[in-house]
Design an enzyme around this catalytic site. Structure first.
Site, PDB file in Angstrom:
ATOM      1  N   HIS A   1      -0.391 -22.500  41.140  1.00 22.29           N
ATOM      2  CA  HIS A   1       0.276 -23.783  41.348  1.00 22.29           C
ATOM      3  C   HIS A   1       1.585 -23.761  40.570  1.00 22.29           C
ATOM      4  CE1 HIS A   1      -3.386 -25.606  43.129  1.00 22.29           C
ATOM      5  NE2 HIS A   1      -3.985 -24.720  42.340  1.00 22.29           N
TER       6      HIS A   1
ATOM      7  N   HIS B   1     -10.139 -24.427  50.230  1.00 21.70           N
ATOM      8  CA  HIS B   1     -10.758 -25.063  49.063  1.00 21.70           C
ATOM      9  C   HIS B   1     -12.002 -25.751  49.615  1.00 21.70           C
ATOM     10  CE1 HIS B   1     -10.705 -27.660  45.328  1.00 21.70           C
ATOM     11  NE2 HIS B   1     -11.386 -28.441  46.153  1.00 21.70           N
TER      12      HIS B   1
ATOM     13  N   ASP C   1      -6.046 -19.311  39.777  1.00 22.34           N
ATOM     14  CA  ASP C   1      -5.931 -20.763  39.998  1.00 22.34           C
ATOM     15  C   ASP C   1      -5.111 -21.392  38.867  1.00 22.34           C
ATOM     16  OD1 ASP C   1      -6.150 -23.286  41.063  1.00 22.34           O
ATOM     17  OD2 ASP C   1      -8.285 -23.536  40.632  1.00 22.34           O
TER      18      ASP C   1
ATOM     19  N   HIS D   1      -0.678 -28.438  33.562  1.00 24.48           N
ATOM     20  CA  HIS D   1      -0.488 -29.883  33.410  1.00 24.48           C
ATOM     21  C   HIS D   1       0.209 -30.130  32.083  1.00 24.48           C
ATOM     22  CE1 HIS D   1      -2.997 -30.997  36.854  1.00 24.48           C
ATOM     23  NE2 HIS D   1      -3.910 -30.152  36.432  1.00 24.48           N
TER      24      HIS D   1
END
Length: 406
Positions: free
Chosen positions: A51, A167, A292, A296
């Site tokens: 991500h 997913h 993955d 954050h």
């Protein structure tokens, strides 16, 4: 320096390294320093599940920081997930990400297009329009709940020569859970996520693959049932592959603490599940390891297991952790780890194995996982302070240095 891989790959890597030295890419003194047997040269790693957060969530990560972090971990290619704003569900929205990749990426980035508009599961994205610019289609972060929608997506992807990367999560079985529905959750009063929420959709989609013939890849599997379903499907000739993450292979829910750095989706599960995943990588049921990588902000990860955001970082620590805990302990060979992190993802996703893409590691180096040293904006890892072996000293893409340990 030692080379890992087939004779052909070894010759290619040796040629590429020699070319880098001859062209002045690195000094002869540095080349001599890393010529000893404690240094290994590998084909550049590939992570099919990261991500990068751009566009839309620059405070978490950017194309630049995410790819720099990847190069720091020995990766020369990553596939970027569509959890963005705007979601890459059309040619116009995808173009924003493609422009940022062209401008700022220090390694190769292959974006996903979303399966459905806004990842809402209600309407197919412009799969045909995006097909030439995406690696595959995924709604990662959200499972496609409607079976007819998934079937339509598979048929369209099949016609376009693209893969569905899923997913797998059944929202009707979540019940507000946020960690594994196991002993730790029961003892500490947390709401659990049952294993069937993952393996149920896999079971459903295996039947759809048989019906449509669409190539299909399962994201981040975490349960023993998922391993067995995929093992059986492969034995039947179903066109399915899968990945798991380092944290699922190295941890179980007895290791949890009430801290946000232990929260991700799917959650860390039981020891029985972990052992099944290990067997899955050993027997080839699990094709590859992906991180993955999901950065954050510190604030978003500071609210304990219940209220922190889902996701951890891992692209800078994956090889160190797996080498230390699986290779040095004799669980798998170093050659097997390179297959899982470089060779297999390239084969399945059609990412070229270029002789000019490689990384060099000092496997005798000892260190400790310290988030303060990450190049990623994300700092949240359940492996903080763990002792590891291995240090990436050089990563090269297209014959040019994208990371060097100065």
């Amino acid at each position: 320096m030692k080379y890992i891989g087939s004779k052909n790959i070894t010759m290619q890597l040796a040629k590429a390294f020699s070319s880098l030295v001859e062209n002045g890419g690195i000094s002869s003194s540095f080349a001599n320093q890393i010529s000893s047997d404690k240094y290994f040269i590998f084909p550049g790693f590939v992570d099919v599940h990261v991500h990068l957060r751009e566009p839309g969530f620059f405070y978490k990560e950017t194309i630049k920081t995410g790819t720099e972090a990847a190069a720091h971990g020995g990766y020369t290619a990553v596939c970027s997930m569509p959890n963005l704003n705007p979601v890459p569900d059309s040619v116009e929205n995808l173009a924003l990400q493609l422009d940022a990749i062209k401008k700022d990426a220090v390694i190769d980035v292959y974006p996903y297009g979303s399966i459905t508009v806004g990842q809402k599961g209600e309407q197919l994205s412009d799969l045909e329009g995006m097909a030439k610019d995406v690696i595959a289609f995924s709604d990662d972060g959200r499972g496609v709940q409607n079976i007819e929608m998934m079937k339509a997506a598979m048929l369209k992807a099949k016609a376009l020569g693209k893969m569905i990367v899923a997913h797998c999560e059944d929202n009707s079985l979540l019940f507000g859970g946020y960690i594994h529905d196991g002993d730790y959750a029961k003892k500490n009063g947390h709401k659990g996520i049952c294993s069937e929420s993952e393996w149920g959709p896999i079971k459903r989609d295996i039947e759809l693959i048989k019906e449509t013939g669409c190539p299909y890849h399962v994201c981040h599997i975490s349960t023993k049932e998922s391993v067995e379903l995929i093992r059986q499907a492969k034995a039947q000739g179903v066109d399915i592959t899968c990945e798991t993450g380092p944290h699922y292979l190295l941890m179980n829910d007895s290791m949890l603490k009430d801290e946000g750095r232990f929260k991700m989706n799917p959650p860390i599960r039981s020891e029985e599940d972990r052992v099944a995943l290990i067997e899955g990588i050993k027997d080839g049921t699990i094709d590859m390891i992906a991180t993955d990588h999901a950065p954050h902000s510190a604030e978003e990860k500071s609210k304990g297991l219940k209220d922190s955001a889902m996701g951890i970082v891992g692209i800078e620590t994956a090889f160190q952790l797996l080498y230390t805990n699986l290779v040095k302990t004799g669980v798998i060979s170093l050659e097997k780890l390179i297959e899982l992190m470089s060779i297999n993802p390239r084969k399945r996703f059609g990412i070229p194995l270029k002789e000019s893409d490689f990384c060099v590691w000092n496997l005798e180096a000892e260190g400790t996982i310290n988030p303060d040293n990450f190049l990623s904006k994300g700092r949240s890892t359940p492996f903080e302070n763990q002792k590891v072996n291995g240090k990436c000293v050089l990563t090269v893409l297209d014959g040019k240095i994208c990371w060097i340990d100065k």
